[in-house]
Design a protein around this motif. Structure first.
Motif, PDB file in Angstrom:
ATOM      1  N   UNK A   1      -3.597  18.762   0.028  1.00  0.00           N
ATOM      2  CA  UNK A   1      -3.162  17.386   0.280  1.00  0.00           C
ATOM      3  C   UNK A   1      -4.070  16.809   1.362  1.00  0.00           C
ATOM      4  N   UNK A   2      -4.782  15.772   1.001  1.00  0.00           N
ATOM      5  CA  UNK A   2      -5.710  15.169   1.959  1.00  0.00           C
ATOM      6  C   UNK A   2      -5.237  13.762   2.300  1.00  0.00           C
ATOM      7  N   UNK A   3      -5.357  13.438   3.564  1.00  0.00           N
ATOM      8  CA  UNK A   3      -4.962  12.121   4.033  1.00  0.00           C
ATOM      9  C   UNK A   3      -6.175  11.197   4.066  1.00  0.00           C
ATOM     10  N   UNK A   4      -5.956   9.954   3.743  1.00  0.00           N
ATOM     11  CA  UNK A   4      -7.041   8.994   3.752  1.00  0.00           C
ATOM     12  C   UNK A   4      -6.712   7.792   4.610  1.00  0.00           C
ATOM     13  N   UNK A   5      -7.449   6.732   4.393  1.00  0.00           N
ATOM     14  CA  UNK A   5      -7.247   5.509   5.171  1.00  0.00           C
ATOM     15  C   UNK A   5      -6.101   4.690   4.590  1.00  0.00           C
ATOM     16  N   UNK A   6      -5.553   3.827   5.431  1.00  0.00           N
ATOM     17  CA  UNK A   6      -4.533   2.867   4.987  1.00  0.00           C
ATOM     18  C   UNK A   6      -3.326   3.513   4.313  1.00  0.00           C
ATOM     19  N   UNK A   7      -2.954   4.717   4.739  1.00  0.00           N
ATOM     20  CA  UNK A   7      -1.747   5.360   4.226  1.00  0.00           C
ATOM     21  C   UNK A   7      -1.895   6.048   2.887  1.00  0.00           C
TER      22      UNK A   7
ATOM     23  N   UNK B   1      -2.374  -0.718 -13.527  1.00  0.00           N
ATOM     24  CA  UNK B   1      -1.048  -0.381 -13.001  1.00  0.00           C
ATOM     25  C   UNK B   1      -0.536  -1.585 -12.213  1.00  0.00           C
ATOM     26  N   UNK B   2       0.702  -1.953 -12.473  1.00  0.00           N
ATOM     27  CA  UNK B   2       1.326  -3.062 -11.748  1.00  0.00           C
ATOM     28  C   UNK B   2       2.581  -2.555 -11.051  1.00  0.00           C
ATOM     29  N   UNK B   3       2.657  -2.787  -9.755  1.00  0.00           N
ATOM     30  CA  UNK B   3       3.829  -2.382  -8.973  1.00  0.00           C
ATOM     31  C   UNK B   3       4.223  -3.526  -8.049  1.00  0.00           C
ATOM     32  N   UNK B   4       5.434  -3.479  -7.585  1.00  0.00           N
ATOM     33  CA  UNK B   4       5.907  -4.477  -6.629  1.00  0.00           C
ATOM     34  C   UNK B   4       5.587  -4.044  -5.216  1.00  0.00           C
ATOM     35  N   UNK B   5       5.369  -5.012  -4.350  1.00  0.00           N
ATOM     36  CA  UNK B   5       5.085  -4.705  -2.949  1.00  0.00           C
ATOM     37  C   UNK B   5       6.232  -3.874  -2.362  1.00  0.00           C
ATOM     38  N   UNK B   6       5.871  -2.834  -1.625  1.00  0.00           N
ATOM     39  CA  UNK B   6       6.865  -1.958  -1.021  1.00  0.00           C
ATOM     40  C   UNK B   6       7.202  -0.739  -1.867  1.00  0.00           C
ATOM     41  N   UNK B   7       6.806  -0.765  -3.127  1.00  0.00           N
ATOM     42  CA  UNK B   7       7.080   0.373  -4.011  1.00  0.00           C
ATOM     43  C   UNK B   7       6.091   1.489  -3.749  1.00  0.00           C
ATOM     44  N   UNK B   8       6.438   2.686  -4.209  1.00  0.00           N
ATOM     45  CA  UNK B   8       5.512   3.809  -4.104  1.00  0.00           C
ATOM     46  C   UNK B   8       4.516   3.745  -5.264  1.00  0.00           C
TER      47      UNK B   8
ATOM     48  N   UNK C   1       1.055  -2.525  -0.339  1.00  0.00           N
ATOM     49  CA  UNK C   1       1.007  -3.894   0.170  1.00  0.00           C
ATOM     50  C   UNK C   1       0.188  -4.719  -0.811  1.00  0.00           C
ATOM     51  N   UNK C   2       0.431  -6.035  -0.835  1.00  0.00           N
ATOM     52  CA  UNK C   2      -0.287  -6.881  -1.804  1.00  0.00           C
ATOM     53  C   UNK C   2      -1.803  -6.746  -1.631  1.00  0.00           C
ATOM     54  N   UNK C   3      -2.251  -6.462  -0.405  1.00  0.00           N
ATOM     55  CA  UNK C   3      -3.688  -6.345  -0.153  1.00  0.00           C
ATOM     56  C   UNK C   3      -4.288  -5.075  -0.754  1.00  0.00           C
ATOM     57  N   UNK C   4      -3.458  -4.194  -1.291  1.00  0.00           N
ATOM     58  CA  UNK C   4      -3.962  -2.993  -1.952  1.00  0.00           C
ATOM     59  C   UNK C   4      -4.444  -3.295  -3.363  1.00  0.00           C
ATOM     60  N   UNK C   5      -4.216  -4.494  -3.846  1.00  0.00           N
ATOM     61  CA  UNK C   5      -4.675  -4.882  -5.173  1.00  0.00           C
ATOM     62  C   UNK C   5      -6.193  -4.762  -5.242  1.00  0.00           C
ATOM     63  N   UNK C   6      -6.676  -3.931  -6.134  1.00  0.00           N
ATOM     64  CA  UNK C   6      -8.109  -3.646  -6.229  1.00  0.00           C
ATOM     65  C   UNK C   6      -8.309  -2.681  -7.398  1.00  0.00           C
ATOM     66  N   UNK C   7      -9.547  -2.253  -7.582  1.00  0.00           N
ATOM     67  CA  UNK C   7      -9.847  -1.224  -8.593  1.00  0.00           C
ATOM     68  C   UNK C   7     -10.119   0.087  -7.861  1.00  0.00           C
TER      69      UNK C   7
ATOM     70  N   UNK D   1      -8.928   2.407 -12.185  1.00  0.00           N
ATOM     71  CA  UNK D   1      -7.588   1.898 -12.442  1.00  0.00           C
ATOM     72  C   UNK D   1      -7.437   0.609 -11.649  1.00  0.00           C
ATOM     73  N   UNK D   2      -7.133  -0.462 -12.365  1.00  0.00           N
ATOM     74  CA  UNK D   2      -6.943  -1.747 -11.720  1.00  0.00           C
ATOM     75  C   UNK D   2      -5.497  -1.847 -11.251  1.00  0.00           C
ATOM     76  N   UNK D   3      -5.314  -1.860  -9.920  1.00  0.00           N
ATOM     77  CA  UNK D   3      -3.977  -1.948  -9.341  1.00  0.00           C
ATOM     78  C   UNK D   3      -3.642  -3.395  -9.009  1.00  0.00           C
ATOM     79  N   UNK D   4      -2.521  -3.841  -9.518  1.00  0.00           N
ATOM     80  CA  UNK D   4      -2.032  -5.195  -9.220  1.00  0.00           C
ATOM     81  C   UNK D   4      -0.687  -5.068  -8.514  1.00  0.00           C
ATOM     82  N   UNK D   5      -0.630  -5.538  -7.274  1.00  0.00           N
ATOM     83  CA  UNK D   5       0.605  -5.465  -6.497  1.00  0.00           C
ATOM     84  C   UNK D   5       1.259  -6.837  -6.492  1.00  0.00           C
ATOM     85  N   UNK D   6       2.473  -6.895  -6.997  1.00  0.00           N
ATOM     86  CA  UNK D   6       3.219  -8.151  -7.044  1.00  0.00           C
ATOM     87  C   UNK D   6       3.848  -8.432  -5.685  1.00  0.00           C
ATOM     88  N   UNK D   7       3.671  -9.639  -5.155  1.00  0.00           N
ATOM     89  CA  UNK D   7       4.238  -9.934  -3.830  1.00  0.00           C
ATOM     90  C   UNK D   7       5.746 -10.066  -3.851  1.00  0.00           C
TER      91      UNK D   7
END
Lengths: 114, 113
Positions: free
Chosen positions: B56-62, B11-18, B82-88, B107-113
């Motif tokens: 609905x459960x809340x976790x770390x980092x939003x 999944x690729x999203x832009x920084x700030x997107x949901x 945030x771009x730092x959320x890029x991870x698997x 799921x490999x998440x890629x956040x575009x800065x």
């Protein structure tokens, strides 16, 4: 953050050689798991312990793989005769309560068998 | 049969997107469900878990996730990445038999800065 310690971080072995890796679970965690994560992100459960006793292990573990969790010493996973297909990330996890509770993972030992 | 499916390998999203990362499970009993994140060259870190109660459960980092028994799903969400959320990200299923800890394929998440 997890406090599970795994050593070494990287391990390179030739085929047929022994490969041994260690894990220190979080303090007070009686349950320890070993997993193999391949390059396709597929996880394979290998073995788990509760208070130094083996709870469950898969057939693969019973052949070339051996593991132990002695009291007052690190847990260890050893491959007696490494094969190319054993190249993977080996993850150790510990759990504070029952085996189905949250698992806290170490950084893993990446094994490369040449 | 017990299983966990993460239908999106990447999944690729832009920084700030949901963000929503999907997880579907198959389990005959009451599942214990987890989301873990794996950063490069690191082990898995727990984001959140669901055993029972509020779906609905809340976790770390939003991060948050919503359990749906009717849909057999446990989707992960974040309002603003945030771009730092890029991870698997891995969805994990557990149950009374500790041997049956089932991992999704990630799921490999890629956040575009």
């Amino acid at each position: 953050n997890s406090k599970v310690i795994q050593t070494p971080r990287y391990l390179v072995k030739g085929q047929g050689q022994k490969a041994k890796m260690r894990c220190i679970p979080e303090k007070g965690h009686p349950v320890v798991f070993w997993y193999q994560q391949n390059k396709n992100n597929e996880f394979k459960f290998l073995i788990n312990f509760q208070n130094q006793e083996v709870l469950q292990q898969i057939d693969m573990t019973e052949k070339r793989f051996s593991a132990e969790c002695p009291s007052n010493s690190p847990c260890s996973l050893e491959i007696q005769s490494s094969e190319a297909g054993d190249s993977a990330l080996y993850l150790c996890a510990s759990s504070p309560d029952s085996p189905q509770d949250t698992q806290y993972f170490g950084p893993g030992t990446r094994l490369l068998v040449l | 049969a017990q299983s966990v499916t993460q239908p999106d390998a990447r999944v690729t999203v832009s920084e700030g997107a949901s963000l929503q990362l999907r997880c579907k499970y198959s389990y005959s009993g009451t599942p214990y469900l987890f989301w873990y994140v794996q950063y490069p060259r690191q082990g898995l870190q727990l984001l959140l878990k669901y055993y029972s109660g509020d779906p609905v459960v809340q976790g770390v980092n939003g991060f948050e996730a919503e359990f749906s028994k009717s849909n057999s799903s446990f989707h992960l969400r974040k309002a603003s990445v945030h771009w730092s959320d890029s991870a698997v990200y891995f969805c994990v299923l557990s149950g009374p038999n500790a041997y049956k800890v089932i991992f999704g394929k990630g799921t490999h998440l890629h956040v575009l800065p």
